[in-house]
Design a protein around this motif. Structure first.
Motif, PDB file in Angstrom:
ATOM      1  N   PRO A  35       0.808  -1.382  -0.043  1.00 45.51           N
ATOM      2  CA  PRO A  35       0.055   0.119  -0.268  1.00 45.51           C
ATOM      3  C   PRO A  35       0.820   1.172   0.048  1.00 45.51           C
ATOM      4  O   PRO A  35       0.761   1.959   0.879  1.00 45.51           O
ATOM      5  CB  PRO A  35      -0.623  -0.285   1.355  1.00 45.51           C
ATOM      6  CG  PRO A  35       0.056  -0.779   2.367  1.00 45.51           C
ATOM      7  CD  PRO A  35       0.900  -1.940   1.470  1.00 45.51           C
ATOM      8  N   LEU A  36       1.632   1.333  -1.053  1.00 45.69           N
ATOM      9  CA  LEU A  36       2.531   2.354  -0.975  1.00 45.69           C
ATOM     10  C   LEU A  36       2.079   3.878  -1.071  1.00 45.69           C
ATOM     11  O   LEU A  36       2.590   4.821   0.070  1.00 45.69           O
ATOM     12  CB  LEU A  36       3.358   2.438  -2.697  1.00 45.69           C
ATOM     13  CG  LEU A  36       4.739   3.501  -2.646  1.00 45.69           C
ATOM     14  CD1 LEU A  36       5.479   3.105  -1.614  1.00 45.69           C
ATOM     15  CD2 LEU A  36       5.274   3.378  -4.047  1.00 45.69           C
ATOM     16  N   ARG A  37       0.830   4.309  -1.550  1.00 46.73           N
ATOM     17  CA  ARG A  37       0.417   5.678  -1.488  1.00 46.73           C
ATOM     18  C   ARG A  37      -0.044   5.861  -0.143  1.00 46.73           C
ATOM     19  O   ARG A  37       0.426   6.881   0.551  1.00 46.73           O
ATOM     20  CB  ARG A  37      -0.825   5.788  -2.442  1.00 46.73           C
ATOM     21  CG  ARG A  37      -1.460   7.098  -2.322  1.00 46.73           C
ATOM     22  CD  ARG A  37      -2.794   7.117  -3.233  1.00 46.73           C
ATOM     23  NE  ARG A  37      -3.688   6.042  -3.204  1.00 46.73           N
ATOM     24  CZ  ARG A  37      -4.702   6.207  -2.167  1.00 46.73           C
ATOM     25  NH1 ARG A  37      -4.680   7.437  -1.608  1.00 46.73           N
ATOM     26  NH2 ARG A  37      -5.688   5.459  -1.999  1.00 46.73           N
ATOM     27  N   ILE A  38      -0.739   5.056   0.539  1.00 42.39           N
ATOM     28  CA  ILE A  38      -1.053   5.270   2.018  1.00 42.39           C
ATOM     29  C   ILE A  38       0.005   5.109   3.016  1.00 42.39           C
ATOM     30  O   ILE A  38      -0.134   5.872   3.815  1.00 42.39           O
ATOM     31  CB  ILE A  38      -2.177   4.070   2.414  1.00 42.39           C
ATOM     32  CG1 ILE A  38      -3.292   4.025   1.450  1.00 42.39           C
ATOM     33  CG2 ILE A  38      -2.412   4.255   4.001  1.00 42.39           C
ATOM     34  CD1 ILE A  38      -4.476   3.091   1.919  1.00 42.39           C
ATOM     35  N   TRP A  39       1.078   4.425   2.612  1.00 38.23           N
ATOM     36  CA  TRP A  39       2.128   4.412   3.580  1.00 38.23           C
ATOM     37  C   TRP A  39       2.818   5.791   3.492  1.00 38.23           C
ATOM     38  O   TRP A  39       3.380   6.179   4.372  1.00 38.23           O
ATOM     39  CB  TRP A  39       2.996   3.103   3.362  1.00 38.23           C
ATOM     40  CG  TRP A  39       3.938   2.815   4.280  1.00 38.23           C
ATOM     41  CD1 TRP A  39       5.316   3.264   4.196  1.00 38.23           C
ATOM     42  CD2 TRP A  39       3.774   1.993   5.268  1.00 38.23           C
ATOM     43  NE1 TRP A  39       6.070   2.636   5.344  1.00 38.23           N
ATOM     44  CE2 TRP A  39       5.084   1.970   6.043  1.00 38.23           C
ATOM     45  CE3 TRP A  39       2.726   1.227   5.936  1.00 38.23           C
ATOM     46  CZ2 TRP A  39       5.270   1.211   7.292  1.00 38.23           C
ATOM     47  CZ3 TRP A  39       2.786   0.677   7.121  1.00 38.23           C
ATOM     48  CH2 TRP A  39       4.101   0.613   7.622  1.00 38.23           C
ATOM     49  N   ARG A  40       3.117   6.155   2.254  1.00 33.88           N
ATOM     50  CA  ARG A  40       3.852   7.288   1.989  1.00 33.88           C
ATOM     51  C   ARG A  40       3.107   8.450   2.653  1.00 33.88           C
ATOM     52  O   ARG A  40       3.842   9.193   3.360  1.00 33.88           O
ATOM     53  CB  ARG A  40       3.911   7.568   0.438  1.00 33.88           C
ATOM     54  CG  ARG A  40       4.653   9.012   0.306  1.00 33.88           C
ATOM     55  CD  ARG A  40       4.920   9.143  -1.174  1.00 33.88           C
ATOM     56  NE  ARG A  40       5.556   8.420  -1.850  1.00 33.88           N
ATOM     57  CZ  ARG A  40       5.251   7.606  -2.757  1.00 33.88           C
ATOM     58  NH1 ARG A  40       3.897   7.626  -3.080  1.00 33.88           N
ATOM     59  NH2 ARG A  40       5.942   6.692  -3.580  1.00 33.88           N
ATOM     60  N   ARG A  41       1.859   8.497   2.575  1.00 36.72           N
ATOM     61  CA  ARG A  41       1.165   9.704   3.307  1.00 36.72           C
ATOM     62  C   ARG A  41       1.191   9.511   4.835  1.00 36.72           C
ATOM     63  O   ARG A  41       1.433  10.580   5.760  1.00 36.72           O
ATOM     64  CB  ARG A  41      -0.399   9.478   3.073  1.00 36.72           C
ATOM     65  CG  ARG A  41      -1.029  11.009   3.432  1.00 36.72           C
ATOM     66  CD  ARG A  41      -2.669  10.618   2.964  1.00 36.72           C
ATOM     67  NE  ARG A  41      -3.344   9.778   3.342  1.00 36.72           N
ATOM     68  CZ  ARG A  41      -4.034   8.694   2.635  1.00 36.72           C
ATOM     69  NH1 ARG A  41      -3.939   8.698   1.528  1.00 36.72           N
ATOM     70  NH2 ARG A  41      -4.812   7.923   3.367  1.00 36.72           N
ATOM     71  N   ILE A  42       0.934   8.445   5.319  1.00 36.70           N
ATOM     72  CA  ILE A  42       1.502   8.300   6.800  1.00 36.70           C
ATOM     73  C   ILE A  42       2.689   8.569   7.362  1.00 36.70           C
ATOM     74  O   ILE A  42       3.007   9.523   8.268  1.00 36.70           O
ATOM     75  CB  ILE A  42       1.133   6.587   7.501  1.00 36.70           C
ATOM     76  CG1 ILE A  42      -0.229   6.619   7.016  1.00 36.70           C
ATOM     77  CG2 ILE A  42       1.495   6.344   8.567  1.00 36.70           C
ATOM     78  CD1 ILE A  42      -0.796   5.074   7.408  1.00 36.70           C
ATOM     79  N   VAL A  43       3.830   8.212   6.683  1.00 41.89           N
ATOM     80  CA  VAL A  43       5.203   8.562   6.802  1.00 41.89           C
ATOM     81  C   VAL A  43       5.467  10.015   6.690  1.00 41.89           C
ATOM     82  O   VAL A  43       5.907  10.617   7.752  1.00 41.89           O
ATOM     83  CB  VAL A  43       6.070   7.679   6.014  1.00 41.89           C
ATOM     84  CG1 VAL A  43       7.546   8.401   6.218  1.00 41.89           C
ATOM     85  CG2 VAL A  43       6.196   6.156   6.486  1.00 41.89           C
ATOM     86  N   ASN A  44       4.792  10.525   5.732  1.00 43.33           N
ATOM     87  CA  ASN A  44       5.141  12.074   5.527  1.00 43.33           C
ATOM     88  C   ASN A  44       4.444  12.726   6.692  1.00 43.33           C
ATOM     89  O   ASN A  44       4.901  13.882   7.409  1.00 43.33           O
ATOM     90  CB  ASN A  44       4.529  12.728   4.523  1.00 43.33           C
ATOM     91  CG  ASN A  44       5.378  12.195   3.327  1.00 43.33           C
ATOM     92  OD1 ASN A  44       6.625  11.717   3.553  1.00 43.33           O
ATOM     93  ND2 ASN A  44       4.927  12.132   1.881  1.00 43.33           N
ATOM     94  N   ARG A  45       2.920  12.255   7.130  1.00 41.87           N
ATOM     95  CA  ARG A  45       2.513  13.055   8.426  1.00 41.87           C
ATOM     96  C   ARG A  45       3.287  12.768   9.725  1.00 41.87           C
ATOM     97  O   ARG A  45       3.275  13.736  10.598  1.00 41.87           O
ATOM     98  CB  ARG A  45       1.147  12.279   8.517  1.00 41.87           C
ATOM     99  CG  ARG A  45       0.252  13.055   9.691  1.00 41.87           C
ATOM    100  CD  ARG A  45      -0.956  12.439   9.933  1.00 41.87           C
ATOM    101  NE  ARG A  45      -1.472  11.526   8.901  1.00 41.87           N
ATOM    102  CZ  ARG A  45      -2.353  10.422   9.096  1.00 41.87           C
ATOM    103  NH1 ARG A  45      -2.377   9.947  10.354  1.00 41.87           N
ATOM    104  NH2 ARG A  45      -2.770   9.825   8.170  1.00 41.87           N
ATOM    105  N   LEU A  46       3.839  11.745   9.852  1.00 34.79           N
ATOM    106  CA  LEU A  46       4.437  11.334  11.071  1.00 34.79           C
ATOM    107  C   LEU A  46       5.817  12.363  11.189  1.00 34.79           C
ATOM    108  O   LEU A  46       6.198  12.802  12.184  1.00 34.79           O
ATOM    109  CB  LEU A  46       4.917   9.947  11.025  1.00 34.79           C
ATOM    110  CG  LEU A  46       3.856   8.993  11.449  1.00 34.79           C
ATOM    111  CD1 LEU A  46       4.358   7.437  11.231  1.00 34.79           C
ATOM    112  CD2 LEU A  46       3.268   9.286  12.928  1.00 34.79           C
ATOM    113  N   LEU A  47       6.588  12.345   9.883  1.00 38.10           N
ATOM    114  CA  LEU A  47       7.890  13.234   9.892  1.00 38.10           C
ATOM    115  C   LEU A  47       7.431  14.740  10.173  1.00 38.10           C
ATOM    116  O   LEU A  47       8.309  15.459  10.803  1.00 38.10           O
ATOM    117  CB  LEU A  47       8.517  12.984   8.832  1.00 38.10           C
ATOM    118  CG  LEU A  47       9.039  11.517   8.630  1.00 38.10           C
ATOM    119  CD1 LEU A  47       9.832  11.370   7.283  1.00 38.10           C
ATOM    120  CD2 LEU A  47      10.064  11.128   9.617  1.00 38.10           C
TER     121      LEU A  47
END
Length: 488
Positions: free
Chosen positions: A138-150
Motif C-alpha cells: 500500500p505505497l500511497r497510503i504508507w507514504r502519506r502516513i510517513v510524511n505526516r509522522l515526520l
C-alpha cells in the motif's frame, strides 16, 4: 582451450553454480593461466549438454568476481590474480578457516528467508514460498502516513524507543489479535521484534532455562529447526498427518518446549481441528510444558470461517504466540511480534533489551497508524481476494494439466503442495530441470522446510503462488508438464 566439466543434474546445487565452481577451480589450479580465453559459451554448452543461458550466467559471475574479463567481441580472458590472493583462494591444502569445510551439497543457510541463491538469482517464474506480491504494497497510503509522522514528530528519530516496542504499535497489535484471532492479550504482553524469526529466537531464549527437551513438527519450518538444532538439547520430532501434529505421539516427560503451526502446518498445510488443539493444551498442563504457536499466515484463510488461535483457547497460560507482518504488509519492514504470559513479561522485556534494544521508530509508528486507521483490515481484504484468485488458478491449472493430482494445504496460506504421482522422478530432479527453464518449483527440502528423517520420500513439490500473476501461473504449469515428461 576446451574444458571438461563434470555436472550433476540431480544435485541440489544449480548447474550454473556447478559451472562457476569448476571453471573457477581450473583457473585457481593454474590450468587456465592469465590471458587464456574461455571456450565460447555455445561450445561449452553443447559439450556439457546444458543450456547456453546456464553457461552465460556462470561466465557473468566469473567476470563479476574478477576471474575473467571481456575483450570486446573476442571473448572472455583469464585475469592475472596476485600471488597473495591466489594463496588465499586455492582449495588445496588446509581449510581456509578454523571451522569445518562447508558441505557443498547442503542447502543455503538463509534459504528460509529467500529463494536459493538470493534475490538476484531467482527464476523468471518463481513459486518460492511466502513471497508477497510487490505490487500489493500500500505505497500511497504508507507514504502519506510517513510524511505526516515526520511533519508532526521528530524526537523519536534521535532517541531510543521502549525495547519491547512502541506502545502504540503494541496496543494496535493486541487489539488486532483480540478481534481477528481471539487472543486476549494487552499491550503489556506484546514484544515487537525484527520479524518472525526474531520472535522465535526471543521465545526460545526466554524459555531455555525452563526446558528439558524440545519438541517440533516433522516436517517443519526450517527457521525453527535451525534454532532447535543449535540448542544442544534433546529434540523429539513429532510426525504430522492430515490434521497436523500427532498429539498422541508427544513425549510424556515434563518440561518440554513445543513448536507448532496449527492454523496452517508448514509445509504440509494441514489445519489442526479443535479436538486436537484441546489435546495439545491438556498435554502442556499435564507435562508442565510450554508451546510456541507460529501463526505466520493465519491472515489468509480462504475456505471456511477464521479459526481461534491456540493462544486464544489457552487463556494466556502456556502458549507463546508469534507472528509477523512480513506476508500481510511487507518483509522489508522487518516487524514481527511475540505475545507472552504476564508471568514472563518483565523477563521478556529485559531479554529484548539485551538482544537489540528495540526497533526503528518510524516503521513502528507508521504500522501502528496503518492498523488504527483501518487501512490494515482493508488491505488484508484486498490481498485475500487477489491471493484466492491465484490459489484457484494454480489448483485449476494443476488439475487440468495433470491427471487427478493430489493437492494439499490449499485452504489457507500462501502456498500449497503437490504430491507427485507414482512413476514421476524425485521432486529434486524436477526442481533442477524446471530451474534450467526459468521456473522455480521446490522439493520439500528446498522449500524452507526441514525433515528430520534423511530417508524421507522426495515426492512433494511446494508452490508459493502469491507473487505470480494468474497468467504467469498458467504458463509455468504448462511448461512444468513438458519438463516432467522430459524428466521421466
Amino acid at each position: 582451450m576446451e574444458l571438461t566439466l563434470t555436472l550433476d543434474a540431480t544435485s541440489a546445487k544449480p548447474l550454473q553454480a556447478q559451472v562457476f565452481d569448476q571453471v573457477r577451480a581450473i583457473i585457481l589450479e593454474g590450468k587456465l593461466t592469465a590471458g587464456m580465453a574461455l571456450p565460447p559459451s555455445r561450445l561449452l554448452a553443447e559439450r556439457s549438454g546444458i543450456s547456453r543461458n546456464t553457461v552465460n550466467a556462470a561466465y557473468e559471475r566469473l567476470a563479476a568476481e574478477g576471474y575473467v574479463k571481456a575483450r570486446g567481441t573476442a571473448g572472455l580472458f583469464v585475469e592475472p590474480i596476485p600471488p597473495d590472493s591466489l594463496l588465499l583462494l586455492q582449495r588445496s591444502g588446509q581449510p581456509l578457516t578454523n571451522g569445518p569445510v562447508p558441505d557443498e551439497a547442503g542447502e543455503p543457510l538463509l534459504c528460509f528467508a529467500g529463494s536459493p541463491g538470493g534475490g538476484g538469482d531467482r527464476p523468471t517464474l518463481d513459486f518460492w514460498v511466502g513471497r508477497s506480491d510487490p505490487t500489493g504494497f500500500p505505497l500511497r497510503i504508507w507514504r502519506r502516513i510517513v510524511n505526516r509522522l515526520l511533519s508532526q514528530e521528530t524526537a523519536y528519530l534521535t532517541d531510543y524507543c521502549d525495547p519491547a516496542g512502541l506502545p502504540e504499535l503494541r496496543r494496535a497489535i493486541s487489539t488486532h489479535l483480540r478481534r481477528a484471532r481471539a487472543v486476549a492479550v494487552t499491550e503489556d504482553q506484546v514484544i515487537v521484534t525484527t520479524g518472525g524469526q526474531d520472535a522465535l529466537n526471543l521465545v526460545f531464549n526466554l524459555l531455555k532455562s525452563h526446558t528439558r527437551q524440545l519438541c517440533i513438527e516433522n516436517p517443519c519450518y526450517l527457521g525453527a529447526s535451525l534454532i532447535f538444532r543449535s540448542a544442544g538439547m534433546t529434540i523429539h520430532p513429532v510426525p504430522v498427518d492430515g490434521d497436523g501434529l500427532r498429539t498422541d505421539l508427544l513425549p510424556k516427560d515434563r518440561g518440554s518446549l513445543l513448536y507448532v503451526t496449527p492454523s496452517h502446518q508448514f509445509p504440509t498445510g494441514a489445519i489442526m481441528p479443535l479436538t486436537r488443539r484441546l489435546d495439545l493444551l491438556r498435554w502442556a498442563e499435564e507435562t508442565d510444558s510450554y508451546i510456541v504457536e507460529d501463526d505466520y499466515d493465519s491472515d489468509f484463510r480462504y475456505d471456511g470461517p477464521p479459526l481461534t488461535a491456540l493462544a486464544g483457547l489457552d487463556g494466556g497460560r502456556r502458549v507463546f504466540y508469534v507472528g509477523t507482518f512480513s506476508k500481510s504488509v511487507g518483509a522489508g519492514l522487518r516487524i514481527g511480534y511475540a505475545t507472552v504470559p504476564r508471568l514472563f513479561w518483565d523477563e521478556a522485556r529485559m531479554l529484548k533489551a539485551r538482544m537489540s534494544n528495540g526497533q526503528a521508530w518510524l516503521e513502528q509508528a507508521a504500522l501502528a497508524t496503518f492498523i488504527d486507521e483501518g487501512h490494515f483490515d482493508r488491505h488484508l481484504r484486498r490481498l485475500r481476494h487477489v491471493y484466492k484468485l491465484r490459489r484457484d488458478c494454480l489448483v485449476r491449472a494443476l488439475r487440468e494439466t495433470f491427471r487427478e493430482p493430489i493437492i494439499l494445504g490449499f485452504e489457507s496460506g500462501l502456498h500449497l503442495i503437490w504430491r507427485l504421482p507414482e512413476g514421476f522422478p524425485p521432486a529434486r530432479k524436477i526442481q533442477v530441470a524446471a530451474r534450467e527453464q526459468g521456473i522455480g518449483v521446490y522439493a520439500l527440502s528446498s522449500g524452507a522446510a526441514y525433515h528430520f528423517d534423511p530417508e524421507a520420500r522426495d515426492d512433494v513439490l511446494v508452490f508459493g503462488y502469491s507473487s505470480l500473476t494468474e497468467a504467469q501461473i498458467e504458463s509455468a504449469v504448462r511448461e512444468l508438464r513438458a519438463i516432467s515428461d522430459d524428466a521421466r
